[in-house]
Write a protein that holds these residues in place. Structure first.
Motif, PDB file in Angstrom:
ATOM      1  N   GLY A   1       0.810  -1.211   0.000  1.00 32.72           N
ATOM      2  CA  GLY A   1       0.000   0.000   0.000  1.00 32.72           C
ATOM      3  C   GLY A   1       0.843   1.259   0.000  1.00 32.72           C
ATOM      4  N   ASP A   2       0.153   2.376   0.258  1.00 27.65           N
ATOM      5  CA  ASP A   2       0.768   3.699   0.247  1.00 27.65           C
ATOM      6  C   ASP A   2       0.888   4.180   1.697  1.00 27.65           C
ATOM      7  OD1 ASP A   2       1.317   6.404   0.079  1.00 27.65           O
ATOM      8  OD2 ASP A   2      -0.231   6.821  -1.414  1.00 27.65           O
ATOM      9  N   ILE A   3       2.085   4.477   2.104  1.00 26.85           N
ATOM     10  CA  ILE A   3       2.298   4.812   3.526  1.00 26.85           C
ATOM     11  C   ILE A   3       1.572   6.100   3.923  1.00 26.85           C
ATOM     12  CG2 ILE A   3       4.445   6.156   3.350  1.00 26.85           C
ATOM     13  CD1 ILE A   3       5.454   4.324   5.702  1.00 26.85           C
ATOM     14  N   THR A   4       1.346   6.984   2.971  1.00 29.53           N
ATOM     15  CA  THR A   4       0.697   8.260   3.326  1.00 29.53           C
ATOM     16  C   THR A   4      -0.761   8.068   3.757  1.00 29.53           C
ATOM     17  OG1 THR A   4      -0.058   8.759   1.081  1.00 29.53           O
ATOM     18  CG2 THR A   4       2.146   9.526   1.675  1.00 29.53           C
TER      19      THR A   4
ATOM     20  N   ALA B   1      14.168   9.539   4.048  1.00 33.29           N
ATOM     21  CA  ALA B   1      14.576  10.877   3.602  1.00 33.29           C
ATOM     22  C   ALA B   1      16.032  10.875   3.136  1.00 33.29           C
ATOM     23  CB  ALA B   1      14.391  11.852   4.766  1.00 33.29           C
ATOM     24  N   ASN B   2      16.531  12.059   2.789  1.00 35.95           N
ATOM     25  CA  ASN B   2      17.976  12.218   2.570  1.00 35.95           C
ATOM     26  C   ASN B   2      18.501  13.153   3.658  1.00 35.95           C
ATOM     27  OD1 ASN B   2      17.909  15.069   1.602  1.00 35.95           O
ATOM     28  ND2 ASN B   2      16.664  14.131  -0.004  1.00 35.95           N
ATOM     29  N   SER B   3      19.822  13.305   3.734  1.00 38.29           N
ATOM     30  CA  SER B   3      20.397  13.964   4.908  1.00 38.29           C
ATOM     31  C   SER B   3      20.051  15.452   5.003  1.00 38.29           C
ATOM     32  CB  SER B   3      21.907  13.762   4.955  1.00 38.29           C
ATOM     33  OG  SER B   3      22.463  14.238   3.764  1.00 38.29           O
TER      34      SER B   3
ATOM     35  N   GLY C   1      12.367  15.233  -1.432  1.00 37.66           N
ATOM     36  CA  GLY C   1      12.984  14.511  -2.535  1.00 37.66           C
ATOM     37  C   GLY C   1      11.910  13.776  -3.301  1.00 37.66           C
ATOM     38  N   GLY C   2      12.284  12.665  -3.940  1.00 36.60           N
ATOM     39  CA  GLY C   2      11.311  11.873  -4.693  1.00 36.60           C
ATOM     40  C   GLY C   2      10.814  10.705  -3.866  1.00 36.60           C
ATOM     41  N   GLY C   3      10.302   9.682  -4.536  1.00 28.26           N
ATOM     42  CA  GLY C   3       9.892   8.439  -3.867  1.00 28.26           C
ATOM     43  C   GLY C   3       8.937   8.673  -2.709  1.00 28.26           C
ATOM     44  N   VAL C   4       9.167   7.933  -1.651  1.00 26.41           N
ATOM     45  CA  VAL C   4       8.265   8.008  -0.498  1.00 26.41           C
ATOM     46  C   VAL C   4       8.380   9.385   0.181  1.00 26.41           C
ATOM     47  CG1 VAL C   4       9.827   6.941   1.211  1.00 26.41           C
ATOM     48  CG2 VAL C   4       7.369   6.638   1.416  1.00 26.41           C
ATOM     49  N   ASP C   5       9.561   9.966   0.135  1.00 21.32           N
ATOM     50  CA  ASP C   5       9.795  11.295   0.708  1.00 21.32           C
ATOM     51  C   ASP C   5       8.890  12.333   0.020  1.00 21.32           C
ATOM     52  OD1 ASP C   5      10.999  13.323   2.118  1.00 21.32           O
ATOM     53  OD2 ASP C   5      12.959  13.169   1.145  1.00 21.32           O
ATOM     54  N   GLY C   6       8.895  12.303  -1.318  1.00 17.12           N
ATOM     55  CA  GLY C   6       8.054  13.228  -2.074  1.00 17.12           C
ATOM     56  C   GLY C   6       6.581  13.009  -1.767  1.00 17.12           C
TER      57      GLY C   6
ATOM     58  N   ILE D   1      13.003   1.197   3.617  1.00 22.18           N
ATOM     59  CA  ILE D   1      14.057   2.238   3.599  1.00 22.18           C
ATOM     60  C   ILE D   1      15.237   1.808   2.719  1.00 22.18           C
ATOM     61  CG2 ILE D   1      15.701   3.501   5.068  1.00 22.18           C
ATOM     62  CD1 ILE D   1      13.666   2.858   7.426  1.00 22.18           C
ATOM     63  N   SER D   2      15.720   2.714   1.923  1.00 12.59           N
ATOM     64  CA  SER D   2      16.921   2.543   1.055  1.00 12.59           C
ATOM     65  C   SER D   2      16.721   1.652  -0.161  1.00 12.59           C
ATOM     66  CB  SER D   2      18.135   2.003   1.838  1.00 12.59           C
ATOM     67  OG  SER D   2      18.765   3.023   2.561  1.00 12.59           O
ATOM     68  N   THR D   3      15.550   1.040  -0.318  1.00 13.72           N
ATOM     69  CA  THR D   3      15.413   0.059  -1.416  1.00 13.72           C
ATOM     70  C   THR D   3      14.937   0.666  -2.734  1.00 13.72           C
ATOM     71  OG1 THR D   3      13.132  -0.551  -0.895  1.00 13.72           O
ATOM     72  CG2 THR D   3      14.877  -1.781   0.237  1.00 13.72           C
ATOM     73  N   GLY D   4      14.765   1.988  -2.766  1.00  9.94           N
ATOM     74  CA  GLY D   4      14.375   2.646  -4.018  1.00  9.94           C
ATOM     75  C   GLY D   4      15.599   3.275  -4.668  1.00  9.94           C
ATOM     76  N   VAL D   5      15.613   4.598  -4.704  1.00 10.59           N
ATOM     77  CA  VAL D   5      16.728   5.354  -5.305  1.00 10.59           C
ATOM     78  C   VAL D   5      18.073   4.945  -4.700  1.00 10.59           C
ATOM     79  CG1 VAL D   5      17.674   7.685  -5.585  1.00 10.59           C
ATOM     80  CG2 VAL D   5      15.241   7.315  -5.770  1.00 10.59           C
ATOM     81  N   TYR D   6      18.112   4.611  -3.429  1.00  9.75           N
ATOM     82  CA  TYR D   6      19.382   4.294  -2.763  1.00  9.75           C
ATOM     83  C   TYR D   6      19.898   2.887  -3.067  1.00  9.75           C
ATOM     84  CZ  TYR D   6      19.609   8.705  -0.126  1.00  9.75           C
ATOM     85  OH  TYR D   6      19.721  10.029   0.240  1.00  9.75           O
ATOM     86  N   GLY D   7      19.093   2.070  -3.744  1.00  5.99           N
ATOM     87  CA  GLY D   7      19.590   0.834  -4.365  1.00  5.99           C
ATOM     88  C   GLY D   7      19.927  -0.344  -3.478  1.00  5.99           C
TER      89      GLY D   7
END
Ligand code: AR6
Length: 178
Positions: free
Chosen positions: A11-14, A25-27, A32-37, A118-124
């Motif tokens: 599902g969607d966490i929001t 998030a990023n530092s 940003g994008g993904g779940v953060d956006g 966490i980390s499994t999208g853009v962060y690879g």
């Protein structure tokens, strides 16, 4: 799938009706994008304003804000590691994200919390390996911190869902059988 206090859903966490949602998030903590956006869009501009006062966050650490327009009262922002090759403390830093988020939740008397992968999208970070770390770290924390009543892993794809289900089966269900 639900095992004691841990649930895995797709599902969607929001949209989650929990006291806190965790943001990957990023530092900078400035979006940003993904779940953060998705979290920033759903929460509204108040979230970014509060984040601007936090002065960022280190990888493996977490910071908390209010949830603004989200159903959740709180957002716990954590910064996962960027995957390189597994020899740059990626596993330990990812485990630290889950642990620090749960520590903050406990400090704020939050009893229900939803995590993205966490980390499994853009962060690879490889999804299967990340799911095992997530489930093991949460399971260990819950064993010694009974105030937290529910942890939901909110997976954004069927692959992520299957990885978390398999990790719960391997780490929790099969080990609790007599
Ligand atoms: N609900 C639940 N999970 C989601 C959602 C959602 N609405 N949207 C995406 N995911 P990512 P990271 C999943 O890239 O790898 C951002 O730009 C997604 O499918 O969001 O930690 C930050 O600002 C994946 O499984 O986060 C950072 O710069 C998981 O959430 C960077 O990306 C994490 O993917 C952080 O990268």
């Amino acid at each position: 799938m639900k095992t004691s206090k841990i649930a895995v859903i797709e599902g969607d966490i929001t949209q989650q009706q929990v006291e806190a949602v965790v943001n990957a998030a990023n530092s900078s903590l400035l979006g940003g994008g993904g779940v953060d956006g998705a979290i920033h869009r759903a929460a509204g501009s108040g979230l970014l304003e509060e984040c601007q006062g936090l002065k960022g966050c280190q990888t493996g650490d977490a910071k908390i804000t209010k949830g603004y327009n989200l159903p959740a009262n709180w957002v716990i922002h954590t910064v996962g590691p960027v995957w390189k090759d597994g020899t740059h403390h990626e596993d330990e830093l990812l485990a630290s994200c889950y642990r620090r988020s749960l520590e903050l939740a406990e400090e704020y008397n939050i009893r229900s919390i939803a995590f993205p992968a966490i980390s499994t999208g853009v962060y690879g970070f490889p999804a299967e390996r990340a799911a095992r770390i997530a489930v093991k770290t949460v399971q260990e924390f819950l064993a010694s911190h009974p105030a937290i009543e529910q942890v939901i892993f909110v997976c954004f794809s069927s692959h992520s869902y299957n990885c978390h289900r398999a990790a719960v089966e391997e780490i929790i269900v099969s080990r609790s059988k007599p």
